[in-house]
Design an enzyme around this catalytic site. Structure first.
Site, short mmCIF file in Angstrom:
data_model
loop_
_atom_site.label_atom_id
_atom_site.label_comp_id
_atom_site.label_asym_id
_atom_site.label_seq_id
_atom_site.Cartn_x
_atom_site.Cartn_y
_atom_site.Cartn_z
CB SER A 139 35.13 86.59 21.53
OG SER A 139 34.33 85.58 20.96
CE1 TYR A 152 37.80 83.28 25.17
CE2 TYR A 152 35.75 83.47 23.94
CZ TYR A 152 37.11 83.67 24.03
OH TYR A 152 37.79 84.27 23.00
#
Length: 230
Positions: A139, A152
């Site tokens: 990501s 995350y």
């Protein structure tokens, strides 16, 4: 010879789209997840639509024992893995310094350590056979220039570092890359996201089928390499 790809988190969202895309390219697929019913339905669908060999495997990528048991079953059935797509991921709520420790630990295991264990188990065989493709679904939130939320972002940065190091150690014929799918309409991304799962999966399919001599140790978005700090 048909290659075989193992895709984690294959029961829905981006993982399902990746599995469907690989099957459409003629690859056999091993669908990994924790929802056996959904995986079984996808296996039947891939058989019908693409006439490839598809199988499902219940595996918890947060559990090292579950990973070892699943891979041992593949070895017993003489199923070599040529393509590994580490797609499974979780996004717990909360700030890094105050969120429950169990959530920090689970994020690390699912988003980084599970992928690393699969790479350690499968990449030596790829190198021995002279062919392998590893795709880590990361990501932009893993960029050190602008880490995303809570654990995350940290764990995706960890996965990016794993990608760089593993590419250097990969061995003959094995390419290892990461990719950012963008903001995708999944259970994690939400209904307001601007990309479909198929659009999010596209770069993973590109990297999973790179030709010999392709790039390695890079991160891609929309099939183009991007800086690690972008």
């Amino acid at each position: 010879m048909n290659r075989t790809a193992l895709v984690t988190g294959a029961n829905r969202g981006i993982g399902k789209a990746i599995a469907e895309g690989l099957a459409a390219e003629g690859l056999n697929v091993v669908l990994v997840g924790r929802d056996g019913a959904t995986l079984g339905e996808l296996v039947l669908s891939l058989h019908r639509q693409h006439r490839v060999e598809a199988r499902s495997m219940m595996m918890d990528v947060a559990d090292p024992v579950s990973i070892r048991q699943g891979l041992a079953k593949l070895a017993r059935n003489q199923v070599p893995i040529d393509v590994l797509v580490n797609n499974a991921g979780i996004l717990p709520d909360g700030d890094l310094l105050t969120m429950p420790w169990d959530d920090v630990e689970a994020s690390t295991r699912v988003n980084a350590l599970g992928p690393l264990q699969l790479m350690r188990e499968l990449m030596p065989g790829m190198a021995a056979r002279g062919y392998g493709r590893v795709v880590n679904v990361s990501s932009g939130w893993g960029s050190l220039n602008g880490l995303g939320p809570s654990a995350y972002g940290i764990t995706k940065a960890f996965l990016n570092a794993i990608t760089i190091k593993a590419a250097r150690e990969a061995g003959r014929g094995v390419l290892v890359n990461a990719m950012c799918p963008g903001w995708v309409r999944t259970d994690m991304g939400g209904v307001g996201a601007d990309r479909t799962p198929e659009e999010g999966a596209d770069t993973a399919l590109f990297l999973a089928t790179l030709p010999e001599g392709g790039p390695s140790g890079r991160i891609f978005r929309d099939r183009r390499p991007i800086p690690w700090d972008e």
